[in-house]
Design an enzyme around this catalytic site. Structure first.
Site, PDB file in Angstrom:
ATOM      1  N   GLU A 104       0.406  -1.128   0.341  1.00 56.17           N
ATOM      2  CA  GLU A 104      -0.388  -0.029   0.166  1.00 56.17           C
ATOM      3  C   GLU A 104       0.750   0.832   0.279  1.00 56.17           C
ATOM      4  O   GLU A 104       1.917   1.207   0.697  1.00 56.17           O
ATOM      5  CB  GLU A 104      -0.951  -0.382   1.301  1.00 56.17           C
ATOM      6  N   CYS A 115      -5.353  -3.430   1.204  1.00 56.58           N
ATOM      7  CA  CYS A 115      -5.572  -3.251   3.248  1.00 56.58           C
ATOM      8  C   CYS A 115      -7.021  -3.551   4.039  1.00 56.58           C
ATOM      9  O   CYS A 115      -7.274  -4.189   3.904  1.00 56.58           O
ATOM     10  CB  CYS A 115      -5.119  -1.736   4.410  1.00 56.58           C
ATOM     11  N   SER A 126      21.485   4.140  33.696  1.00 51.06           N
ATOM     12  CA  SER A 126      21.385   4.553  35.058  1.00 51.06           C
ATOM     13  C   SER A 126      21.962   2.803  35.695  1.00 51.06           C
ATOM     14  O   SER A 126      22.140   3.105  37.136  1.00 51.06           O
ATOM     15  CB  SER A 126      20.239   4.102  35.016  1.00 51.06           C
ATOM     16  N   ASP A 180      15.242  -0.563  32.446  1.00 44.99           N
ATOM     17  CA  ASP A 180      15.372  -0.172  31.385  1.00 44.99           C
ATOM     18  C   ASP A 180      16.496   0.731  30.740  1.00 44.99           C
ATOM     19  O   ASP A 180      16.550   0.587  29.094  1.00 44.99           O
ATOM     20  CB  ASP A 180      14.303   1.648  31.903  1.00 44.99           C
ATOM     21  N   TYR A 190      -9.113   4.651  12.567  1.00 47.55           N
ATOM     22  CA  TYR A 190      -9.517   4.534  14.609  1.00 47.55           C
ATOM     23  C   TYR A 190      -8.184   3.817  14.781  1.00 47.55           C
ATOM     24  O   TYR A 190      -7.050   3.702  13.838  1.00 47.55           O
ATOM     25  CB  TYR A 190     -10.539   3.258  14.643  1.00 47.55           C
ATOM     26  N   GLY A 195      21.514   7.618  28.690  1.00 45.21           N
ATOM     27  CA  GLY A 195      22.183   8.005  30.096  1.00 45.21           C
ATOM     28  C   GLY A 195      22.195   6.608  30.213  1.00 45.21           C
ATOM     29  O   GLY A 195      21.107   5.709  30.162  1.00 45.21           O
ATOM     30  N   GLY A 211      20.235   0.517  35.659  1.00 42.13           N
ATOM     31  CA  GLY A 211      18.567   0.189  35.616  1.00 42.13           C
ATOM     32  C   GLY A 211      18.433  -0.523  34.622  1.00 42.13           C
ATOM     33  O   GLY A 211      19.270  -0.650  33.729  1.00 42.13           O
ATOM     34  N   LYS A 254      -9.027   2.586  -2.658  1.00 40.23           N
ATOM     35  CA  LYS A 254      -9.507   1.496  -1.576  1.00 40.23           C
ATOM     36  C   LYS A 254     -10.727   1.889  -1.537  1.00 40.23           C
ATOM     37  O   LYS A 254     -11.287   3.201  -1.148  1.00 40.23           O
ATOM     38  CB  LYS A 254      -8.344   1.994  -1.022  1.00 40.23           C
TER      39      LYS A 254
END
EC number: 6.3.5.1
Lengths: 586, 586
Positions: free
Chosen positions: B44, B163, B335, B339, B133, B333, B337, B127
């Site tokens: 598409e 689609c 840390s 994430d 939505y 960065g 941790g 189409k």
């Protein structure tokens, strides 16, 4: 011909505040009743506020809106106001609420109006035309109504319509003529745009002619995030005469007597009307009698200058953002330049000087006149003035990192951002950011620097309009014998970011008198390069400007919300991919 | 029955890059021809990339898309590939282009497909079903096509669809049965969502049954801002058999021979089909002959674990954001941790260790293990590792302002943001931000602090899924005999922002095992308070969490774009008012 005293309640609801909005309806219905009204209308989605966006997908919210409507009908009756028919907008669902991503988005939920009378709901109407352009996404949220609701009130047939129904020909207004109504009530949540009021009156006249009926138009007033609803409610007779018109940007009760044709025998109920609508009929009998005494007239309002209109819109948008979000106060950096001076003056007009903190944040590159102009502005407006020099922090960063050129310029702006946010955290102010639309368009700002802040009153104001607003505001103050808030020096001096020695905006950008017309064509008008060149702009300047705009999308996506005054403010109603290789110059 | 060798080109176009995308079509058509293909299909909006959003409103862009299509047809012929019918998506307009704010939005522009053959355009299709939505706004941008295009190719009648046509029953697929086609080609820009591949195959099977025809489904692959297109192209026969299926997340040429029914005598041309569609017929005669040798088979791909699928989606989304926007490298960065460790591992997988800079930004509150875990991660992944202590800058701010409590916590995060942005300005890296979806939901982050950055790979990843991804990635490395990239200590230790002494996330938030299911119900599921309590969650915790989510909308609005892996990522497909008084607990 029957005479009806109409009351249009141009009020300011808050999104999601069902109890507060219901309270507004009760208060203003009382005021309308005291003025002898025989029918009262409130704006689109009055009970929920507008626009509610994805709250539509929350079953609990839809249920609460419907319950609040029933409770309001009972409360009005208990208030002794039950005889008065009251039209209010609300959120309805006549099927299972939809969920985003459904194969049938929008199934079930309705942008609805209900006529409340004698403790109950005597009629409902579901918006037929759903707008899905600009700031509107109603095809996501609602399904279209297919019935015209006609209510007999005081011997007059009244059709109910909602906002976009007015903006398209051949729908409910054409159906209203076929149904033979005497009055069309239209309830609105129509956002302000510059000069939209000049379009609105001719539009209402066209629809009055289409319906062959008087049209009573009530619009919301107030700020909701980026939108400002302007009011401008009015009544126009079937022959196009403007009977009464409310002021913009203030709450207002517009009460006016109109002579309307008596209802005749209705056509067969299975009549199919324009746009394949059917008609649903109801009656609100036994309304308050026509009051004694002289006829009520709402008066009309003279149009104001564009600058006055924009200024009021920006003040209202800022005031409502701050107050509806319950911020005690605002803080902003004062550079001595025109943008921060205008935002400070707007903030003082919106909130009063006691709720505005202005901080001068001088660096080694700040000129003496910048500091003086900032102090002068503070003195003129009476805001809470502070000075926080940034050089110690800037120097510490420079001592610990190897930075040069633009990195050092941006560093200064970011240290200012950290200081303003620290004051916000420590003292509770909302930080205002002050970048105008021209800067935003070309990306002439520091991300996380001068762009730091929760709200930007001049986000949708081109730089040349910033100057016009400043001059208008000063002249208006002088006309009223007040102190002009904005230092003449801030208006007259050449714009500078003052992030490096002797820096001027004109080192980087074309003069704003050249830049703004190109930006207006490209951003507001969707003109391409060739269209801009054909309008007489220098091709080399056009290419330079378009390249800047095309590469600043990411910064714009990160910018604070701010009041919208045009068709194409940066933000939700203008949507471009960040990753985008399209270049107008090939 | 005729046999046709189909080639589905699962490729990665770039939005706005008409020349580059045309080049992709030529390259891959050559490859398809070399494999003996007799008909080729691309995704598409192949020529323009997808989604192009408001570029649709630019006349110049629409004109360029149409011109690029004509040029491509000629170029394919000049390449000696003219005999091969090639289906490509593009942007068309069959009337004057619309402008946003028109009374008739979407007038004129079309989400279109064209079949190129022998240097020309032998058929086009517009189409029919337009999604509006979730991430889709096609009612703003396009008007719906009302004709089914059927092209006779190699003695087979082939219907063209795009689609969303696949996602709704009763439209072009039902019409295709009425038109008696043997094959439906469907070209797609279908964004990845977790487990969408599990939905896609049954859906294609249903449509194959509805059409009574083989369905060949080709999907785009690649990242576009927040979207990842996953590929997953396939061919399903009329009886529901999966004939071949391409891998996800990589470009792929799927070539497969299918036996198809010979076209019969077409019905009368004025036949009205399902959904009031009419049929338009065309022919691409004289295609390449069936190749000698064994039949081509595309093979099928075994499904992978959810974690593997998400990991690949996040890697692809990040890689394409960085490369398509031409950033040389990224900085983030570290840390110590989980994430930042996961984002660093994703970045190294996406770009290689030489293009990833990780900066440890310790403060006086940073634990020894945090510094060690960050260094360990750097060693495991081979990224460019730096240490920039923040205390001197923090101390200078504290010496010049009177700050306490949360203001001091946020100050530290903001000094880190300033350092990362300074490195970005100085060295050209894109800053990655690392806040997970749980943090974003409850606002547990510092605006202009740890939220600083241009792209966030884990923006749509709940914290509990971050941990699962880390464990999966390490186990997958171990299985392959590689070094697991993420330190076990980063996975195992209790989460902490380390902005005050001994601080833990659990001081402020419920445990993530409790928090995430509530957030998933509220954010992804649109459940209200009562629905969450009915699902067994503690009412007091629900109230606390909902209050946090409801008041964090502003921070979310300011957050960086990031890869979307669910129906309801924060960002453009989830839209809530900032000014909003609705509270689930009344």
């Amino acid at each position: 011909m029957p005479n009806l005293r109409l009351a249009l309640c141009q009020v300011n609801p808050t999104v999601g505040d069902l109890a507060g909005n219901s309270g507004l309806v009760r208060d203003w219905t009382r005021r309308a009743a005291d003025a002898g009204a025989q029918i009262v209308a409130f704006p689109e989605m009055m009970l929920t506020g507008y626009p509610v966006e994805d709250l539509v997908f929350r079953r609990s919210f839809v249920a609460a809106s419907k319950a609040a409507l029933r409770r309001l009908a009972a409360d009005l009756d208990a208030d002794g106001l039950g005889a008065l028919p009251v039209l209010v907008g609300y959120l309805d669902a006549d099927g299972p609420p939809q969920f985003s991503g459904d194969a049938e988005p929008g199934r079930g939920t309705r942008n609805a109006a209900a006529l409340l009378h004698r403790g109950g709901i005597v009629a409902t109407y579901f918006k037929h035309h759903l707008p899905n352009y600009g700031v509107f996404d109603e095809d996501r949220y609602f399904v279209s109504g297919d019935a015209l609701t006609v209510v007999r009130v005081g011997g007059v047939d009244v059709a109910l319509t909602i906002c976009e129904d007015l903006w398209q020909a051949g729908g409910p207004f054409a159906a209203a003529r076929q149904a033979g109504v005497g009055l069309v009530l239209t309830i609105n949540g129509s956002p302000y745009e510059l000069n939209k009021d000049d379009v609105r009156l001719p539009l209402v006249r066209r629809r009055a002619a289409e319906a062959g009926a008087t049209v009573a138009y009530v619009n919301m007033v107030g700020g909701q995030d980026e939108l400002v609803f302007e009011g401008d409610s009015m009544i126009v007779s079937a022959d196009g005469a403007l009977l009464t018109r409310a002021p913009q940007f203030v709450e207002h009760l517009l009460v006016h007597d109109v002579e309307l044709p008596a209802a005749g025998e209705p056509a067969a109920p299975d009549q199919v009307l324009a746009d394949e609508m059917r008609v649903v009929r109801a009656e609100a009998g036994d309304i308050p009698p026509a009051p004694d005494g002289p006829a009520a007239t709402g008066g009309t309002i003279a149009p104001v200058a564009d600058e006055a209109e924009v200024w009021q819109a920006l003040v209202l948008g800022l005031r409502d953002y701050v107050n509806k979000n319950r911020f005690p106060s605002v803080v902003l950096g004062l550079s001595g330049g025109i943008d921060s001076a205008v935002v400070a003056a707007l903030a003082v007009d919106a909130l009063g000087p006691d709720r505005v903190v202005g901080v001068s944040l001088p660096s080694q590159h700040s000129s003496e006149h910048s500091r003086e102009d900032a102090a002068d502005l503070a003195k003129r407006t009476g805001l809470d003035y502070r000075v926080e020099p940034i050089q110690p922090m800037v120097d510490t960063f420079l001592a610990n990192m190897s930075l040069s050129g633009v990195s050092v310029e941006n560093l200064q702006a970011r240290v200012r951002g950290v200081i303003l946010m620290a004051l916000s955290n420590q003292e509770g102010h909302l930080v205002l950011t002050t970048g105008n639309k021209s800067e935003l368009a070309v990306g002439y700002s520091t991300l996380y620097g001068d762009s730091v802040g929760g709200f930007n009153p001049v986000k949708d104001v081109w730089k040349t309009l910033v100057w016009r607003l400043a001059k208008w505001r000063n002249a208006d103050a002088a006309r009223r014998g007040d102190t002009p808030p904005i230092p003449e020096n801030s208006i007259g001096k050449p714009p500078s970011a003052e992030l490096s020695p002797g820096q001027l905006d004109s080192d980087t950008l074309p003069d704003y008198d050249v830049l703004d017309p190109i930006l207006i064509g490209y951003v507001d008008g969707d003109l391409g390069r060739d269209g801009l060149v054909a309008s007489g702009h220098d091709p080399a300047v056009v290419d330079r400007v378009l390249r800047m705009v095309d590469t600043a999308e990411y910064k714009r996506r990160q910018s604070a919300p701010g009041t919208k005054i045009s068709m194409k403010a940066f933000g939700r109603d203008r949507r471009l991919p960040i990753t985008n290789r399209w270049r107008e110059d090939g």
